[in-house]
Design an enzyme around this catalytic site. Sequence first.
Site, PDB file in Angstrom:
ATOM      1  CG  HIS A 123      -2.192  -0.791   0.988  1.00  0.00           C
ATOM      2  ND1 HIS A 123      -3.354  -0.227   0.516  1.00  0.00           N
ATOM      3  CD2 HIS A 123      -2.453  -2.101   1.162  1.00  0.00           C
ATOM      4  CE1 HIS A 123      -4.292  -1.160   0.426  1.00  0.00           C
ATOM      5  NE2 HIS A 123      -3.770  -2.313   0.806  1.00  0.00           N
ATOM      6  N   GLY A 191       3.655  -4.889   8.454  1.00  0.00           N
ATOM      7  CA  GLY A 191       5.037  -4.421   8.528  1.00  0.00           C
ATOM      8  C   GLY A 191       5.189  -2.942   8.270  1.00  0.00           C
ATOM      9  CE1 TYR A 483      -2.880   8.119   5.123  1.00  0.00           C
ATOM     10  CE2 TYR A 483      -3.203  10.465   5.477  1.00  0.00           C
ATOM     11  CZ  TYR A 483      -3.623   9.168   5.640  1.00  0.00           C
ATOM     12  OH  TYR A 483      -4.797   8.912   6.318  1.00  0.00           O
TER      13      TYR A 483
END
Length: 570
Positions: A123, A191, A483
């Site tokens: 991600h 993680g 982010y």
Amino acid sequence: MKMMKISTLCSTSFRLSTILLVLCFFNFPITRAASDSAYESFLQCLTQQTNSSEQQISNIVVTQTNSSYASVLRAYIRNARFNLSSTLKPTVIITPLQESHVSAAVICSKQVGFQLKIRSGGHDYEGLSYISDRPFFILDMFNLRSIDVDVKDESAWVEAGATLGELYYRIWQKSKLHGYPAGVCPTVGVGGHLSGGGYGNMLRKFGLSTDNVVDAKIVDVRGRILDRKAMGEDLFWAIRGGGGASFGVVLAYKIKLVPVPETVTVFRAERLLAENATDVVYKWQLVAPATDDNLFMRMLLQPVTRNKKPTVRASIVALYLGGADSLVTLLAKDFPELGLKKENVMEMSWIQSVLWWANFDNGTSPNVLLDRDLNSADFLKRKSDYVQKPIPKYSLNLLWKQMMELGKIGLVFNPYGGKMAEIPASETAFPHRAGNLFKIQYSISWSDPGTEIEEDRLSQATSLYSFMTPFVSTSPRSAYLNYRDVDIGINHHGEDSYAEGKVYGEKYFNGNFDRLVKVKTMVDPENFFRNEQSIPTQPRSDSGVTPLLSSTTGSWKLIGGLLLCFFWRS
């Protein structure tokens, strides 16, 4: 003495693959022969390091000629911008099945001179865990996903390759009165999430994910497996909010479970500009960071079209650790502008709220949290900011105008306060604590590929970020590591590595940046664990250390050393 120094240089230089180094540093394409040679050397090293057969090792090393290569690579790419045909692909993907495989992968990647990118859930918004501009390996942790929940001790050991959904499911299996304060997207990897800070809809009550970590296991640059005691408090501090991939490979975290009530309450309330949205948004800024710690109210702002006219929709999505009556009474006092009634909220168990926040239908089985078979990814861009003073109403009206003109870019406001204001900024590497009202996520996604649409969407993100400058933190203009945003700076790992790292590093880590640099220099002085936004080592004048293979100048020095060895030996 001179002879000894030259011998030392030679012994160091010849550990590396000379052909690969020259090709890499001159930016020549790596040939198939060189790539195959690197793979063969790497495979031989892994075999020796793990005392396994070559057949056993080949089962965890996926090459570009392997029929499963494309599916393994794609499975954990969550941003389609970094899965184009033109994107440089890893030479191999290592998929370890046990901790010793990770140690061997680190040792052997160093030996053949390849950069190692570490991926858990994929991600990373900028894809830094699975892309590079030079030949590289991916160490994909998805097979290391065991979760051991100890309800009596109110703790759990969770491996880095597990997902948040899997963690929530395993906790729910053992206890209906425990949870963990982490993200609302079930497919995020543990993680990266925990090492970068990690937060969710219980952060005002319990703090960040990383605030609830009590131990960890990491593979360091020498291939050693270290727990908290062995790694020391400095490194343990750094991998709680500073990003684990700068310091080693996090294998697992021991987390502290938190109590959740038998019944929690959720709601979603939406207002358009014609329905007092401006009043609601302004008041939210005053209430959301200051109300009862059991209440988390995320707010989403999005340009929409109604009756063929542009407007802005404000949506408040909330979790309350308590019952409906208590919540409605609380908001009638703190937030009457919202006009919340009991029929607007829903009571449910904590695990059901996890599913509700992840946009699953009511009644969905928790088993869905174990699903990893996504097989799709949107194109996306994210940015972040922190707000320390409420945005005035007249400025909100200007914001609405800007958002409607841009057309697609949205904002997500995540409130702080509560526990976040109580924990000192230096407690962990994550610094954004007291003084912040809320965090902003700039969010834009699209489904169709193409240069034109990408340029438009990225331009919208840049424009809105620029517009928000007067309303957000300054000196530095802070950002959230998880982010990830390469617009705020990247590191080329050359002679200016520290200066380049400081540009983004102080935004992500504020006053904690230099301590992270000291830890980095101590545990990885040659800067093996690096990416485009990793923590740099101290400059030579401070540390006496020049990172190996980290700069063009360093490359010339190494090549010069190889030539010197050649002439000396001849």
